[in-house]
Design an enzyme around this catalytic site. Structure first.
Site, PDB file in Angstrom:
ATOM      1  N   CYS A 165       0.631  -1.241   0.219  1.00 19.62           N
ATOM      2  CA  CYS A 165       0.133  -0.147   0.151  1.00 19.62           C
ATOM      3  C   CYS A 165       1.058   1.146  -0.083  1.00 19.62           C
ATOM      4  O   CYS A 165      -0.095   1.757  -0.209  1.00 19.62           O
ATOM      5  CB  CYS A 165      -0.966   0.192   1.506  1.00 19.62           C
ATOM      6  SG  CYS A 165      -2.047  -1.393   1.420  1.00 19.62           S
TER       7      CYS A 165
ATOM      8  N   HIS B  20      -3.446   7.818   6.121  1.00 15.04           N
ATOM      9  CA  HIS B  20      -3.352   6.629   4.764  1.00 15.04           C
ATOM     10  C   HIS B  20      -4.531   5.997   5.231  1.00 15.04           C
ATOM     11  O   HIS B  20      -5.684   5.651   4.868  1.00 15.04           O
ATOM     12  CB  HIS B  20      -2.150   5.670   5.823  1.00 15.04           C
ATOM     13  CG  HIS B  20      -2.756   4.669   4.957  1.00 15.04           C
ATOM     14  ND1 HIS B  20      -2.274   4.447   4.037  1.00 15.04           N
ATOM     15  CD2 HIS B  20      -2.227   3.145   5.154  1.00 15.04           C
ATOM     16  CE1 HIS B  20      -2.207   2.605   3.376  1.00 15.04           C
ATOM     17  NE2 HIS B  20      -2.166   2.092   4.474  1.00 15.04           N
TER      18      HIS B  20
ATOM     19  N   GLU C 153      -2.503   5.206  13.285  1.00 12.35           N
ATOM     20  CA  GLU C 153      -1.561   6.110  12.973  1.00 12.35           C
ATOM     21  C   GLU C 153      -2.285   8.191  13.619  1.00 12.35           C
ATOM     22  O   GLU C 153      -1.392   8.656  13.672  1.00 12.35           O
ATOM     23  CB  GLU C 153      -2.712   6.585  11.896  1.00 12.35           C
ATOM     24  CG  GLU C 153      -2.379   8.005  10.496  1.00 12.35           C
ATOM     25  CD  GLU C 153      -2.628   7.444   9.620  1.00 12.35           C
ATOM     26  OE1 GLU C 153      -2.248   8.249   8.299  1.00 12.35           O
ATOM     27  OE2 GLU C 153      -3.876   6.619   8.668  1.00 12.35           O
TER      28      GLU C 153
ATOM     29  N   LYS D 263      -9.887   7.828   0.944  1.00 11.32           N
ATOM     30  CA  LYS D 263     -10.245   6.317   1.191  1.00 11.32           C
ATOM     31  C   LYS D 263     -11.565   6.542   1.440  1.00 11.32           C
ATOM     32  O   LYS D 263     -12.393   4.775   0.806  1.00 11.32           O
ATOM     33  CB  LYS D 263      -9.557   5.353   1.595  1.00 11.32           C
ATOM     34  CG  LYS D 263      -7.931   5.192   1.119  1.00 11.32           C
ATOM     35  CD  LYS D 263      -7.430   4.248   2.645  1.00 11.32           C
ATOM     36  CE  LYS D 263      -5.377   4.182   1.834  1.00 11.32           C
ATOM     37  NZ  LYS D 263      -5.057   5.266   1.905  1.00 11.32           N
TER      38      LYS D 263
ATOM     39  N   HIS E 167      -9.744   2.244  -1.301  1.00  9.29           N
ATOM     40  CA  HIS E 167      -7.992   1.771  -0.857  1.00  9.29           C
ATOM     41  C   HIS E 167      -7.711   1.534  -2.145  1.00  9.29           C
ATOM     42  O   HIS E 167      -8.005   0.368  -2.710  1.00  9.29           O
ATOM     43  CB  HIS E 167      -7.827   1.065   0.329  1.00  9.29           C
ATOM     44  CG  HIS E 167      -7.109   0.640   0.803  1.00  9.29           C
ATOM     45  ND1 HIS E 167      -5.685   1.042  -0.359  1.00  9.29           N
ATOM     46  CD2 HIS E 167      -6.481   0.551   1.984  1.00  9.29           C
ATOM     47  CE1 HIS E 167      -4.563   0.904   0.808  1.00  9.29           C
ATOM     48  NE2 HIS E 167      -4.702   0.633   1.585  1.00  9.29           N
TER      49      HIS E 167
ATOM     50  N   PHE F 284       0.994  -2.997   4.594  1.00  8.75           N
ATOM     51  CA  PHE F 284       1.444  -4.228   4.758  1.00  8.75           C
ATOM     52  C   PHE F 284       3.211  -4.479   4.650  1.00  8.75           C
ATOM     53  O   PHE F 284       3.848  -4.440   3.949  1.00  8.75           O
ATOM     54  CB  PHE F 284       1.198  -5.348   4.463  1.00  8.75           C
ATOM     55  CG  PHE F 284      -1.016  -5.582   5.156  1.00  8.75           C
ATOM     56  CD1 PHE F 284      -0.724  -4.863   5.885  1.00  8.75           C
ATOM     57  CD2 PHE F 284      -1.371  -6.828   3.986  1.00  8.75           C
ATOM     58  CE1 PHE F 284      -2.133  -4.937   6.386  1.00  8.75           C
ATOM     59  CE2 PHE F 284      -2.660  -6.569   4.474  1.00  8.75           C
ATOM     60  CZ  PHE F 284      -3.130  -5.366   5.751  1.00  8.75           C
TER      61      PHE F 284
END
Length: 402
Positions: free
Chosen positions: A162, A294, A305, A326, A331, A390
Site C-alpha cells: 500500500c 493513510h 496513525e 479512501k 483503498h 503491510f
C-alpha cells in the site's frame, strides 16, 4: 539540491475520470463506493468497492494494444496522458534521454492472472495468449508509458504493497532533486477488483461489507478501490524558465520500516516517517496544516496513525486537519498514495480540505480534527501525504504551497 515541483497531474478512479472531476467530487464529499461488477459476485462475501465504472478502453486503445494492456496499465496510460498534457512537456533530445518514469503497483496485472487461471484451471485449456507475461508483469505500465512518451531515462516499478506509489514518487523526487533528470513521470496504479483479487483480500478479514468509515467509532474495515494517479515532477528552474503552471512543490520525503509485524501497523514506524519527511524538507512541525492520512477504516490502522500524529506533533496536533479520502474512492492499494496526493495539491493550491465522509461517531482513540463529512475552506502552506503498508513499510511525502 534542486527544487522539485509538480507541473502535471492525471487520474482515473471511482470518483472521477480526470483531475477536475476528482477534485470536484472531493469538494462535494461524493462516494464512489458501490456494489462491484464482476464475475461470480454471488460467491463473494464482500461485494462493494471503489470501482471505475463506465470506462471504455476500446474507445482509447486499438486491438493490438488491448492484447498488451491489463486494466492497471490502461488506467496508468489514461492518467499519464492527462498529466503530461497538462505539463506541456515534449520529451525530445537530451530531455528525453534523461527523463524517465517510476510507478508503484502492488499486484500489477491481477485481472490477467485471474482470467488466465480460469482459462487453464476452470476451462481446462492448455494454452494461453502469448502476451500473458508482458501483460501481467508489474513493470508493464511503466514500460508502456516510457514507450508512449519517449522517456529514455530511469524507468522502473516499485512494489511495496500500500506504500508503492509513495515509494515510487519519492524515488522520482530524489532523481530530480539530485540533478539526474529535469523531469520524471511518477505515481501509481492498481486494479484488483476481480474475483480473485477480492477473494484474496476477503481472507484477511479486514474488509467492510457496507462502507469505509475512517476514524469513526463505527468503522469496520477497509474497502478496495482501483484506478491511477500520475504526475510530472520537474526541476523548479526548468519549469519556471518555460512558464509552466506549478501545482505544488515536493519538499521532502522519508521511508521507514517497522521491522515488527507483517500486517499490524506500528505507531513508532509511522511517526519516524513523518518526522523524517519534515526533517528532509527542513520544515518545522508547526508549518503543517493538513495531513492526508493513510486512514484505511480498519480498527488497528486508524488508532495507530492517530497515535503517531499525536506523538509527532504534540500540542500542534489539535490544530491540524487530517482526512482520509479512501472513504470516497476506496483503498487503491499500490495506487492509493498517488490518487491521494491530489487531495494535498487541492489543499495547497485551492485552500480546500477534502473531507472524511461516512463519519458517524467520535472515537476517543482518534481524537483529531478529521474534517468529518464536509469539505472545509482553509489556507494550508504545508501538507503531508501518509502511506503505511503491510510489511511495515512507511513512506511520507511533504509538499509546500508555491
Amino acid at each position: 539540491m534542486k527544487r522539485v515541483v509538480i507541473t502535471g497531474a492525471g487520474t482515473i478512479n471511482a470518483i472521477g475520470k480526470t483531475v477536475p472531476e476528482t477534485l470536484e467530487a472531493m469538494r462535494e464529499g461524493r462516494c464512489g463506493i458501490a456494489e462491484v461488477e464482476t464475475r461470480d459476485l454471488d460467491r463473494l462475501g464482500v461485494r462493494i468497492g471503489g470501482q471505475v465504472k463506465g470506462f471504455e478502453p476500446e474507445a482509447m486503445f486499438n486491438r493490438q494494444q488491448m492484447a498488451l494492456y491489463d486494466r492497471f496499465t490502461q488506467f496508468t496510460l489514461t492518467a499519464a496522458r492527462e498529466a503530461i498534457a497538462q505539463s506541456g512537456l515534449e520529451f525530445r533530445g537530451e530531455l528525453a534521454a534523461r527523463a524517465g518514469v517510476v510507478l508503484g503497483t502492488a499486484g500489477g496485472g491481477v485481472h490477467t492472472w485471474d482470467e488466465n487461471y480460469r482459462t487453464v484451471y476452470e476451462e481446462g485449456k492448455n494454452r494461453v495468449h502469448p502476451f500473458v507475461v508482458p501483460k501481467l508483469m508489474n513493470n508493464a505500465a511503466a514500460s508502456h508509458v516510457s514507450m508512449a512518451y519517449n522517456l529514455k531515462g530511469p524507468s522502473f516499478t516499485v512494489s511495496t504493497a500500500c506504500a508503492s506509489s509513495n515509494h515510487a514518487m519519492a524515488q522520482a523526487f530524489q532523481m530530480v532533486r539530485l540533478g539526474m533528470s529535469e523531469a520524471m513521470v511518477t505515481g501509481g496504479s492498481e486494479s484488483m477488483l476481480c474475483f480473485g483479487g477480492i477473494k484474496a483480500w476477503e481472507g484477511l478479514r479486514v474488509m467492510s461489507k457496507d462502507g469505509c468509515r475512517p476514524f469513526s467509532a463505527t468503522r469496520n474495515g477497509m474497502v478496495q478501490g482501483e484506478g491511477a494517479g500520475v504526475f510530472v515532477f520537474e526541476e523548479y528552474e526548468h519549469a519556471k524558465a518555460r512558464g509552466a503552471e506549478i501545482l505544488a512543490e515536493v519538499a521532502g520525503f522519508a521511508m521507514t520500516s517497522d521491522a515488527s509485524d507483517i500486517v499490524m501497523p506500528s505507531a513508532q514506524g509511522a511517526a519516524r516517517a513523518m518526522e523524517g519527511a519534515l526533517a528532509d524538507a527542513k520544515l518545522p512541525k508547526e508549518a503543517v496544516g493538513y495531513i492526508n492520512a493513510h486512514g484505511t477504516g480498519t480498527a488497528a490502522n486508524d488508532k495507530t496513525e492517530c497515535a503517531a500524529v499525536a506523538d509527532v506533533f504534540g500540542t500542534h496536533a489539535d490544530d491540524l486537519m487530517i482526512s482520509s479520502t479512501k472513504s470516497m474512492h476506496g483503498h487503491l492499494i499500490g495506487g492509493t498514495g498517488a490518487v491521494e496526493l491530489l487531495a494535498c495539491i487541492m489543499a495547497l493550491r485551492d485552500s480546500v480540505i477534502a473531507p472524511t465522509i461516512g463519519y458517524e461517531e467520535f472515537d476517543p482513540e482518534c481524537a483529531l480534527d478529521v474534517v468529518p463529512n464536509e469539505a472545509r475552506e482553509a489556507r494550508v502552506d504545508v501538507a503531508l501525504s501518509n502511506a503505511f503498508a503491510f510489511g511495515g513499510l512507511n513512506a511520507v511525502l511533504a509538499l509546500k504551497r508555491v
